[in-house]
Design a protein around this motif. Structure first.
Motif, PDB file in Angstrom:
ATOM      1  N   THR A 156     -40.799 -19.556 -29.050  1.00  0.00           N
ATOM      2  CA  THR A 156     -41.795 -19.290 -30.087  1.00  0.00           C
ATOM      3  C   THR A 156     -41.080 -19.343 -31.420  1.00  0.00           C
ATOM      4  OG1 THR A 156     -43.054 -17.848 -28.610  1.00  0.00           O
ATOM      5  CG2 THR A 156     -43.510 -17.662 -30.964  1.00  0.00           C
ATOM      6  N   ILE A 157     -41.546 -20.213 -32.310  1.00  0.00           N
ATOM      7  CA  ILE A 157     -40.865 -20.385 -33.588  1.00  0.00           C
ATOM      8  C   ILE A 157     -41.856 -20.283 -34.733  1.00  0.00           C
ATOM      9  CG2 ILE A 157     -41.025 -22.905 -33.363  1.00  0.00           C
ATOM     10  CD1 ILE A 157     -38.376 -23.052 -34.954  1.00  0.00           C
ATOM     11  N   GLU A 158     -41.529 -19.458 -35.694  1.00  0.00           N
ATOM     12  CA  GLU A 158     -42.329 -19.287 -36.905  1.00  0.00           C
ATOM     13  C   GLU A 158     -41.551 -19.886 -38.085  1.00  0.00           C
ATOM     14  OE1 GLU A 158     -45.260 -17.765 -37.064  1.00  0.00           O
ATOM     15  OE2 GLU A 158     -45.412 -16.482 -35.279  1.00  0.00           O
ATOM     16  N   GLY A 159     -42.177 -20.794 -38.824  1.00  0.00           N
ATOM     17  CA  GLY A 159     -41.500 -21.407 -39.966  1.00  0.00           C
ATOM     18  C   GLY A 159     -40.668 -22.599 -39.554  1.00  0.00           C
ATOM     19  N   ILE A 160     -41.287 -23.578 -38.921  1.00  0.00           N
ATOM     20  CA  ILE A 160     -40.565 -24.745 -38.405  1.00  0.00           C
ATOM     21  C   ILE A 160     -39.792 -25.458 -39.509  1.00  0.00           C
ATOM     22  CG2 ILE A 160     -40.823 -27.010 -37.319  1.00  0.00           C
ATOM     23  CD1 ILE A 160     -43.277 -25.889 -35.849  1.00  0.00           C
ATOM     24  N   ASP A 161     -40.445 -25.681 -40.658  1.00  0.00           N
ATOM     25  CA  ASP A 161     -39.788 -26.422 -41.745  1.00  0.00           C
ATOM     26  C   ASP A 161     -38.565 -25.683 -42.279  1.00  0.00           C
ATOM     27  OD1 ASP A 161     -41.675 -28.352 -41.446  1.00  0.00           O
ATOM     28  OD2 ASP A 161     -42.874 -27.776 -43.201  1.00  0.00           O
ATOM     29  N   LEU A 162     -38.674 -24.355 -42.409  1.00  0.00           N
ATOM     30  CA  LEU A 162     -37.538 -23.588 -42.912  1.00  0.00           C
ATOM     31  C   LEU A 162     -36.356 -23.669 -41.947  1.00  0.00           C
ATOM     32  CD1 LEU A 162     -36.297 -21.598 -44.950  1.00  0.00           C
ATOM     33  CD2 LEU A 162     -37.171 -19.763 -43.508  1.00  0.00           C
ATOM     34  N   TRP A 163     -36.620 -23.521 -40.665  1.00  0.00           N
ATOM     35  CA  TRP A 163     -35.550 -23.631 -39.683  1.00  0.00           C
ATOM     36  C   TRP A 163     -34.927 -25.029 -39.718  1.00  0.00           C
ATOM     37  CZ3 TRP A 163     -33.114 -19.926 -37.189  1.00  0.00           C
ATOM     38  CH2 TRP A 163     -33.735 -18.687 -37.039  1.00  0.00           C
ATOM     39  N   ARG A 164     -35.762 -26.037 -39.847  1.00  0.00           N
ATOM     40  CA  ARG A 164     -35.240 -27.409 -39.930  1.00  0.00           C
ATOM     41  C   ARG A 164     -34.306 -27.555 -41.117  1.00  0.00           C
ATOM     42  NH1 ARG A 164     -39.686 -30.935 -42.105  1.00  0.00           N
ATOM     43  NH2 ARG A 164     -38.960 -29.785 -43.945  1.00  0.00           N
ATOM     44  N   ASP A 165     -34.742 -27.078 -42.273  1.00  0.00           N
ATOM     45  CA  ASP A 165     -33.926 -27.223 -43.483  1.00  0.00           C
ATOM     46  C   ASP A 165     -32.654 -26.391 -43.412  1.00  0.00           C
ATOM     47  OD1 ASP A 165     -35.937 -28.851 -44.383  1.00  0.00           O
ATOM     48  OD2 ASP A 165     -36.868 -27.321 -45.658  1.00  0.00           O
ATOM     49  N   ARG A 166     -32.764 -25.154 -42.895  1.00  0.00           N
ATOM     50  CA  ARG A 166     -31.600 -24.269 -42.850  1.00  0.00           C
ATOM     51  C   ARG A 166     -30.525 -24.829 -41.925  1.00  0.00           C
ATOM     52  NH1 ARG A 166     -31.179 -18.832 -43.880  1.00  0.00           N
ATOM     53  NH2 ARG A 166     -32.669 -19.298 -45.545  1.00  0.00           N
ATOM     54  N   ILE A 167     -30.943 -25.284 -40.732  1.00  0.00           N
ATOM     55  CA  ILE A 167     -29.968 -25.815 -39.777  1.00  0.00           C
ATOM     56  C   ILE A 167     -29.379 -27.132 -40.274  1.00  0.00           C
ATOM     57  CG2 ILE A 167     -29.653 -26.664 -37.428  1.00  0.00           C
ATOM     58  CD1 ILE A 167     -31.843 -24.715 -36.548  1.00  0.00           C
ATOM     59  N   SER A 168     -30.198 -27.974 -40.886  1.00  0.00           N
ATOM     60  CA  SER A 168     -29.714 -29.258 -41.396  1.00  0.00           C
ATOM     61  C   SER A 168     -28.703 -29.070 -42.520  1.00  0.00           C
ATOM     62  CB  SER A 168     -30.889 -30.108 -41.896  1.00  0.00           C
ATOM     63  OG  SER A 168     -31.773 -30.420 -40.842  1.00  0.00           O
ATOM     64  N   GLU A 169     -28.932 -28.072 -43.377  1.00  0.00           N
ATOM     65  CA  GLU A 169     -27.991 -27.809 -44.465  1.00  0.00           C
ATOM     66  C   GLU A 169     -26.658 -27.280 -43.942  1.00  0.00           C
ATOM     67  OE1 GLU A 169     -29.972 -25.057 -46.962  1.00  0.00           O
ATOM     68  OE2 GLU A 169     -31.505 -26.490 -47.639  1.00  0.00           O
ATOM     69  N   THR A 170     -26.724 -26.431 -42.925  1.00  0.00           N
ATOM     70  CA  THR A 170     -25.508 -25.827 -42.398  1.00  0.00           C
ATOM     71  C   THR A 170     -24.738 -26.797 -41.505  1.00  0.00           C
ATOM     72  OG1 THR A 170     -26.642 -23.685 -42.414  1.00  0.00           O
ATOM     73  CG2 THR A 170     -24.588 -23.829 -41.164  1.00  0.00           C
ATOM     74  N   PHE A 171     -25.466 -27.604 -40.726  1.00  0.00           N
ATOM     75  CA  PHE A 171     -24.830 -28.569 -39.829  1.00  0.00           C
ATOM     76  C   PHE A 171     -25.379 -29.964 -40.117  1.00  0.00           C
ATOM     77  CE2 PHE A 171     -25.127 -24.466 -37.616  1.00  0.00           C
ATOM     78  CZ  PHE A 171     -23.789 -24.232 -37.337  1.00  0.00           C
ATOM     79  N   PRO A 172     -24.931 -30.587 -41.204  1.00  0.00           N
ATOM     80  CA  PRO A 172     -25.471 -31.895 -41.586  1.00  0.00           C
ATOM     81  C   PRO A 172     -25.285 -32.964 -40.517  1.00  0.00           C
ATOM     82  CG  PRO A 172     -23.501 -31.338 -42.860  1.00  0.00           C
ATOM     83  CD  PRO A 172     -23.911 -30.117 -42.149  1.00  0.00           C
ATOM     84  N   GLU A 173     -24.243 -32.798 -39.673  1.00  0.00           N
ATOM     85  CA  GLU A 173     -24.017 -33.780 -38.618  1.00  0.00           C
ATOM     86  C   GLU A 173     -25.134 -33.769 -37.576  1.00  0.00           C
ATOM     87  OE1 GLU A 173     -21.926 -29.962 -37.474  1.00  0.00           O
ATOM     88  OE2 GLU A 173     -22.215 -31.158 -39.289  1.00  0.00           O
ATOM     89  N   ALA A 174     -25.899 -32.672 -37.513  1.00  0.00           N
ATOM     90  CA  ALA A 174     -26.995 -32.564 -36.546  1.00  0.00           C
ATOM     91  C   ALA A 174     -28.355 -32.740 -37.204  1.00  0.00           C
ATOM     92  CB  ALA A 174     -26.938 -31.220 -35.836  1.00  0.00           C
ATOM     93  N   ALA A 175     -28.380 -33.098 -38.492  1.00  0.00           N
ATOM     94  CA  ALA A 175     -29.641 -33.143 -39.244  1.00  0.00           C
ATOM     95  C   ALA A 175     -30.656 -34.090 -38.622  1.00  0.00           C
ATOM     96  CB  ALA A 175     -29.358 -33.535 -40.698  1.00  0.00           C
ATOM     97  N   LYS A 176     -30.203 -35.255 -38.186  1.00  0.00           N
ATOM     98  CA  LYS A 176     -31.142 -36.239 -37.624  1.00  0.00           C
ATOM     99  C   LYS A 176     -31.821 -35.690 -36.369  1.00  0.00           C
ATOM    100  CE  LYS A 176     -29.960 -40.491 -37.881  1.00  0.00           C
ATOM    101  NZ  LYS A 176     -29.293 -41.803 -37.671  1.00  0.00           N
TER     102      LYS A 176
END
Length: 335
Positions: free
Chosen positions: A272-292
């Motif tokens: 169950t995830i609340e705030g899909i876009d925020l999680w996407r952006d936060r993880i992509s910023e921290t781990f750019p190699e996994a952004a795609k």
């Protein structure tokens, strides 16, 4: 009449004297009993510690003393050490203070000071310190029934040079609880404002909480302790594993999971995830190699939730590979 009055007074005086004598005797017996029990406890612990030095699992307590008179009894050490030779693990801590009520010796409160260092061969080391650490344990002759530990202001670093690992951790407040539940073991934990320093990047603080039941694990709290090789071969019901970024933006996992003898995780987990876009952006910023990959998974979650920013999906984990529907979306390395 005067004679009768003097007789009554004399009788009352004798009773008061007898009561005072009884109190003095009771206090003397209690005092003697407490100090005898304290000396026996100190001697027993000293013998156990000395014997442990000759075995495979050793413990040490410098300047051992027993204090707490009159209503408590507890063990005090200026420093504490542990050495598990078969596991290649050793640990050292600061001062230890403990206390239990005389009328309830099976329930103890323990305070432990830092700094601490935990070392595991060949070169893994965890150094930590904290503002306050306190534990509560309920024990019987067969071992622990339940235990809790809470701490404030913990800061530490995990280093494993041979693996190229150096991770710093800080927690504002943490709690961990375990208790026997029949043949199983209930485990709960929470970490407030957990921050991880990965060297070249630092994760923003977040809150984390876990609540699970581990099957056939009650014996881990017995005198024989947990089996070697943990967490391999364990099966658990994960009631909730929650990551919270604040403002209602959470990610929660629940469901049955198991860890095979090879260290790979398997299970069927509800996400169950609340705030899909925020999680996407936060993880992509921290781990750019996994952004795609993260963006692809976020798009799939949005599609499954009808375009909403909240999703409830089922993840299948097979031998460390995480599947969202028919698609593999992540890999969990062996533990």
């Amino acid at each position: 009449m005067a004679s009768s009055s003097r007789a009554d007074t004399s009788g009352v005086t004798r009773k008061l004297i007898l009561l005072a004598v009884a109190i003095v005797v009771a206090v003397a017996l209690y005092t003697g009993g407490w100090f005898y029990a304290a000396s026996q406890l100190k001697e027993r612990i000293a013998q156990e510690l000395a014997a442990s030095q000759q075995g495979m699992h050793a413990a040490s307590c410098t300047d051992l003393s027993v204090r707490g008179f009159p209503f408590r009894i507890g063990v005090f050490c200026d420093s504490v050490g542990l050495d598990d030779r078969p596991a290649g693990l050793s640990a050292s801590f600061g001062a230890l203070r403990s206390a239990a009520q005389v009328y309830r010796p099976g329930h103890g409160i323990i305070e432990l000071d830092g700094p601490a260092q935990v070392r595991v061969t060949p070169d893994l080391a965890f150094d930590a310190n904290w503002d306050l650490m306190r534990a509560s344990v309920v024990a019987w002759t067969t071992g622990l029934d339940r235990a809790s530990i809470a701490y404030d202001g913990l800061k530490g670093r995990l280093n494993a040079p041979s693996q190229g690992v150096s991770v710093g951790v800080s927690v504002t407040h943490g709690e961990h609880h375990v208790r026997q539940s029949g043949e199983a073991l209930d485990v709960a934990a929470s970490l407030d404002e957990l921050s991880l320093d990965l060297g070249n990047k630092t994760l923003p603080p977040f809150n984390m909480a876990a609540d699970m039941t581990i099957a056939n694990a009650a014996s881990w709290l017995s005198k024989e302790g947990p089996p070697a090789g943990l967490p391999l071969g364990t099966t658990a019901e994960l009631r909730a594993l929650t990551f919270d970024l604040g403002e209602g933006r959470t990610m929660t996992l629940s469901g049955p999971v198991s860890i095979g003898d090879d260290g790979y995780v398997s299970g069927t987990v509800d996400l169950t995830i609340e705030g899909i876009d925020l999680w996407r952006d936060r993880i992509s910023e921290t781990f750019p190699e996994a952004a795609k990959t993260v963006k692809r998974v976020a798009s799939a979650l949005r599609a499954l939730s009808g375009g909403q920013d909240r999703a409830v999906v089922k993840l299948n984990v097979q031998q460390g590979t995480v599947y969202l529907g028919p698609f593999a979306v992540a890999e969990i390395p062996p533990l």
